[in-house]
Design a protein around this motif. Structure first.
Motif, PDB file in Angstrom:
ATOM      1  N   SER A  90     -24.499  11.344  52.929  1.00 36.89           N
ATOM      2  CA  SER A  90     -25.148  10.469  53.908  1.00 36.89           C
ATOM      3  C   SER A  90     -24.817  10.911  55.320  1.00 36.89           C
ATOM      4  O   SER A  90     -23.683  11.304  55.606  1.00 36.89           O
ATOM      5  N   VAL A  91     -25.834  10.815  56.181  1.00 36.72           N
ATOM      6  CA  VAL A  91     -25.664  11.222  57.575  1.00 36.72           C
ATOM      7  C   VAL A  91     -26.106  10.107  58.517  1.00 36.72           C
ATOM      8  O   VAL A  91     -26.965   9.297  58.171  1.00 36.72           O
ATOM      9  N   HIS A  92     -25.505  10.108  59.697  1.00 34.05           N
ATOM     10  CA  HIS A  92     -25.915   9.183  60.762  1.00 34.05           C
ATOM     11  C   HIS A  92     -27.069   9.826  61.538  1.00 34.05           C
ATOM     12  O   HIS A  92     -26.968  10.997  61.926  1.00 34.05           O
ATOM     13  N   PRO A  93     -28.151   9.073  61.817  1.00 33.46           N
ATOM     14  CA  PRO A  93     -29.270   9.636  62.591  1.00 33.46           C
ATOM     15  C   PRO A  93     -28.815  10.176  63.946  1.00 33.46           C
ATOM     16  O   PRO A  93     -29.372  11.155  64.446  1.00 33.46           O
ATOM     17  N   GLU A  94     -27.784   9.576  64.519  1.00 31.67           N
ATOM     18  CA  GLU A  94     -27.308   9.973  65.852  1.00 31.67           C
ATOM     19  C   GLU A  94     -26.581  11.319  65.833  1.00 31.67           C
ATOM     20  O   GLU A  94     -26.258  11.858  66.894  1.00 31.67           O
ATOM     21  N   SER A  95     -26.326  11.854  64.645  1.00 29.82           N
ATOM     22  CA  SER A  95     -25.533  13.092  64.576  1.00 29.82           C
ATOM     23  C   SER A  95     -26.368  14.353  64.760  1.00 29.82           C
ATOM     24  O   SER A  95     -25.808  15.447  64.830  1.00 29.82           O
ATOM     25  N   GLY A  96     -27.673  14.216  64.833  1.00 34.93           N
ATOM     26  CA  GLY A  96     -28.499  15.401  65.028  1.00 34.93           C
ATOM     27  C   GLY A  96     -29.909  15.029  65.438  1.00 34.93           C
ATOM     28  O   GLY A  96     -30.314  13.872  65.314  1.00 34.93           O
ATOM     29  N   PRO A  97     -30.675  16.008  65.929  1.00 34.95           N
ATOM     30  CA  PRO A  97     -32.006  15.708  66.464  1.00 34.95           C
ATOM     31  C   PRO A  97     -33.104  15.588  65.405  1.00 34.95           C
ATOM     32  O   PRO A  97     -34.179  15.065  65.688  1.00 34.95           O
ATOM     33  N   HIS A  98     -32.852  16.053  64.158  1.00 33.08           N
ATOM     34  CA  HIS A  98     -33.927  16.123  63.170  1.00 33.08           C
ATOM     35  C   HIS A  98     -33.490  15.499  61.846  1.00 33.08           C
ATOM     36  O   HIS A  98     -33.183  16.204  60.884  1.00 33.08           O
ATOM     37  N   LEU A  99     -33.467  14.179  61.816  1.00 34.93           N
ATOM     38  CA  LEU A  99     -33.003  13.481  60.609  1.00 34.93           C
ATOM     39  C   LEU A  99     -33.791  13.902  59.373  1.00 34.93           C
ATOM     40  O   LEU A  99     -33.220  14.146  58.305  1.00 34.93           O
ATOM     41  N   ASN A 100     -35.105  14.013  59.525  1.00 35.46           N
ATOM     42  CA  ASN A 100     -35.928  14.368  58.366  1.00 35.46           C
ATOM     43  C   ASN A 100     -35.551  15.735  57.806  1.00 35.46           C
ATOM     44  O   ASN A 100     -35.446  15.932  56.588  1.00 35.46           O
ATOM     45  N   ARG A 101     -35.310  16.672  58.700  1.00 30.23           N
ATOM     46  CA  ARG A 101     -34.901  18.017  58.271  1.00 30.23           C
ATOM     47  C   ARG A 101     -33.553  17.964  57.533  1.00 30.23           C
ATOM     48  O   ARG A 101     -33.370  18.622  56.511  1.00 30.23           O
ATOM     49  N   THR A 102     -32.634  17.173  58.050  1.00 26.94           N
ATOM     50  CA  THR A 102     -31.312  17.054  57.422  1.00 26.94           C
ATOM     51  C   THR A 102     -31.430  16.463  56.015  1.00 26.94           C
ATOM     52  O   THR A 102     -30.784  16.933  55.071  1.00 26.94           O
ATOM     53  N   LEU A 103     -32.273  15.441  55.875  1.00 26.87           N
ATOM     54  CA  LEU A 103     -32.441  14.818  54.553  1.00 26.87           C
ATOM     55  C   LEU A 103     -33.045  15.808  53.556  1.00 26.87           C
ATOM     56  O   LEU A 103     -32.622  15.883  52.402  1.00 26.87           O
ATOM     57  N   LYS A 104     -34.002  16.585  54.019  1.00 22.73           N
ATOM     58  CA  LYS A 104     -34.610  17.603  53.149  1.00 22.73           C
ATOM     59  C   LYS A 104     -33.573  18.654  52.744  1.00 22.73           C
ATOM     60  O   LYS A 104     -33.545  19.117  51.592  1.00 22.73           O
ATOM     61  N   LEU A 105     -32.734  19.029  53.699  1.00 21.48           N
ATOM     62  CA  LEU A 105     -31.680  20.002  53.412  1.00 21.48           C
ATOM     63  C   LEU A 105     -30.749  19.472  52.316  1.00 21.48           C
ATOM     64  O   LEU A 105     -30.416  20.187  51.360  1.00 21.48           O
ATOM     65  N   ILE A 106     -30.340  18.215  52.435  1.00 22.39           N
ATOM     66  CA  ILE A 106     -29.428  17.618  51.446  1.00 22.39           C
ATOM     67  C   ILE A 106     -30.071  17.654  50.060  1.00 22.39           C
ATOM     68  O   ILE A 106     -29.460  18.087  49.076  1.00 22.39           O
ATOM     69  N   ARG A 107     -31.335  17.229  49.980  1.00 16.14           N
ATOM     70  CA  ARG A 107     -32.012  17.229  48.674  1.00 16.14           C
ATOM     71  C   ARG A 107     -32.227  18.639  48.139  1.00 16.14           C
ATOM     72  O   ARG A 107     -32.176  18.857  46.932  1.00 16.14           O
ATOM     73  N   SER A 108     -32.469  19.586  49.035  1.00 18.84           N
ATOM     74  CA  SER A 108     -32.714  20.964  48.580  1.00 18.84           C
ATOM     75  C   SER A 108     -31.476  21.552  47.903  1.00 18.84           C
ATOM     76  O   SER A 108     -31.565  22.510  47.139  1.00 18.84           O
ATOM     77  N   LEU A 109     -30.317  20.954  48.186  1.00 21.91           N
ATOM     78  CA  LEU A 109     -29.065  21.432  47.593  1.00 21.91           C
ATOM     79  C   LEU A 109     -28.709  20.651  46.330  1.00 21.91           C
ATOM     80  O   LEU A 109     -27.613  20.798  45.779  1.00 21.91           O
ATOM     81  N   GLY A 110     -29.643  19.794  45.888  1.00 22.91           N
ATOM     82  CA  GLY A 110     -29.449  19.071  44.631  1.00 22.91           C
ATOM     83  C   GLY A 110     -28.683  17.777  44.759  1.00 22.91           C
ATOM     84  O   GLY A 110     -28.287  17.183  43.758  1.00 22.91           O
ATOM     85  N   CYS A 111     -28.481  17.309  46.003  1.00 23.58           N
ATOM     86  CA  CYS A 111     -27.755  16.048  46.216  1.00 23.58           C
ATOM     87  C   CYS A 111     -28.736  14.927  46.558  1.00 23.58           C
ATOM     88  O   CYS A 111     -29.860  15.180  46.978  1.00 23.58           O
ATOM     89  N   LYS A 112     -28.270  13.699  46.382  1.00 24.43           N
ATOM     90  CA  LYS A 112     -29.023  12.534  46.843  1.00 24.43           C
ATOM     91  C   LYS A 112     -28.778  12.380  48.340  1.00 24.43           C
ATOM     92  O   LYS A 112     -27.653  12.611  48.819  1.00 24.43           O
ATOM     93  N   ALA A 113     -29.816  11.989  49.064  1.00 27.30           N
ATOM     94  CA  ALA A 113     -29.732  11.931  50.530  1.00 27.30           C
ATOM     95  C   ALA A 113     -29.640  10.494  51.030  1.00 27.30           C
ATOM     96  O   ALA A 113     -30.425   9.634  50.620  1.00 27.30           O
ATOM     97  N   GLY A 114     -28.681  10.259  51.933  1.00 22.11           N
ATOM     98  CA  GLY A 114     -28.494   8.920  52.489  1.00 22.11           C
ATOM     99  C   GLY A 114     -28.551   8.906  54.001  1.00 22.11           C
ATOM    100  O   GLY A 114     -28.251   9.902  54.661  1.00 22.11           O
TER     101      GLY A 114
END
Ligand code: DX5
Ligand code: ZN
Length: 220
Positions: A90-114
């Motif tokens: 899970s990530v905080h939206p305030e930690s980076g400029p592209h929340l959607n990209r971060t969520l896709k990255l997490i899922r691309s690695l086989g993890c659940k995204a929060g």
């Protein structure tokens, strides 16, 4: 909520000199997930656990690792935590400029995204991303430290996010983190939470108390 809540003890409140034993003890005591608070001394005013520690703990338990990143930027470290054995990240939206990209990255690695909501973060940040999210984590304290008091102001946010999840038709976990005790847990569950993080309330009293502490959070 009639379903049995997921209990995710935060090892931030455990004995760091005995982390492997502590993880085994909470699994034996009935914990559903291990909540791992990752802090960088920059995004939050505290420094805790890195991917090497997560990797070292992984063989000790079989329950999922719920990794809460309080670091900025998060993207360069997501892969290391995934490879170390994180199941949910899970990530905080305030930690980076592209929340959607971060969520896709997490899922691309086989993890659940929060996505994690600070007390001041509005539910609207995920309005256009409900399909990209597996977990919503509502902070009922300001992140950085355990042992703080539950902010009842966040209950209305939990209710709002519950409505958004139900409208999405998706099975998204709704987790609450901070000041969760046997007194505040029922308020969270009544507002629609399905998972509870607890540090102090699980680890107080030492290993002999963990099972009773976890049962108390479930309302048993
Ligand atoms: C704080 C962490 C929490 C913390 C909760 O930034 O995200 O997970 O460990 O601790 P308690 O349950 O003691 O409030
Ligand atoms: Zn946390």
């Amino acid at each position: 909520m009639t379903k049995r809540p997921i209990i995710a003890p935060s090892i931030l409140a455990s004995d760091f000199a005995r982390l492997g034993e502590e993880c085994r003890a909470i699994e034996a005591a009935g914990a559903d997930w291990v909540h791992i608070d990752v802090m960088d001394g920059h995004f939050v005013p505290n420094i805790t656990i890195g991917p090497d520690v997560v990797k070292a703990l992984k063989p000790h338990v079989s329950i999922p690792f719920d990794v809460h990143l309080m670091i900025a930027p998060a993207d360069p470290y997501v892969e290391a935590f995934a490879k170390a054995g994180a199941d949910l990240i899970s990530v905080h939206p305030e930690s980076g400029p592209h929340l959607n990209r971060t969520l896709k990255l997490i899922r691309s690695l086989g993890c659940k995204a929060g996505v994690v909501f600070n007390p001041s973060t509005s539910p609207s940040v995920i309005e256009w991303m409900m399909d990209e999210i597996d977990l919503i984590l509502v902070m009922s304290i300001n992140p950085g430290f355990g042992g703080q008091s539950f902010m009842t102001s966040q209950l209305a946010k939990i209710r709002k996010l519950r409505e958004m999840i139900d409208a999405s038709g998706r099975d998204i976990h709704l987790e609450v983190d901070g000041g969760v005790t046997p007194q505040t847990a029922p308020l969270c569950l009544e507002a629609g939470a399905t998972a509870l993080v607890a540090g102090t309330a699980v680890f107080k009293g030492g290993p002999d108390a963990y099972a009773a502490n976890i049962a108390a959070l479930r309302g048993a």
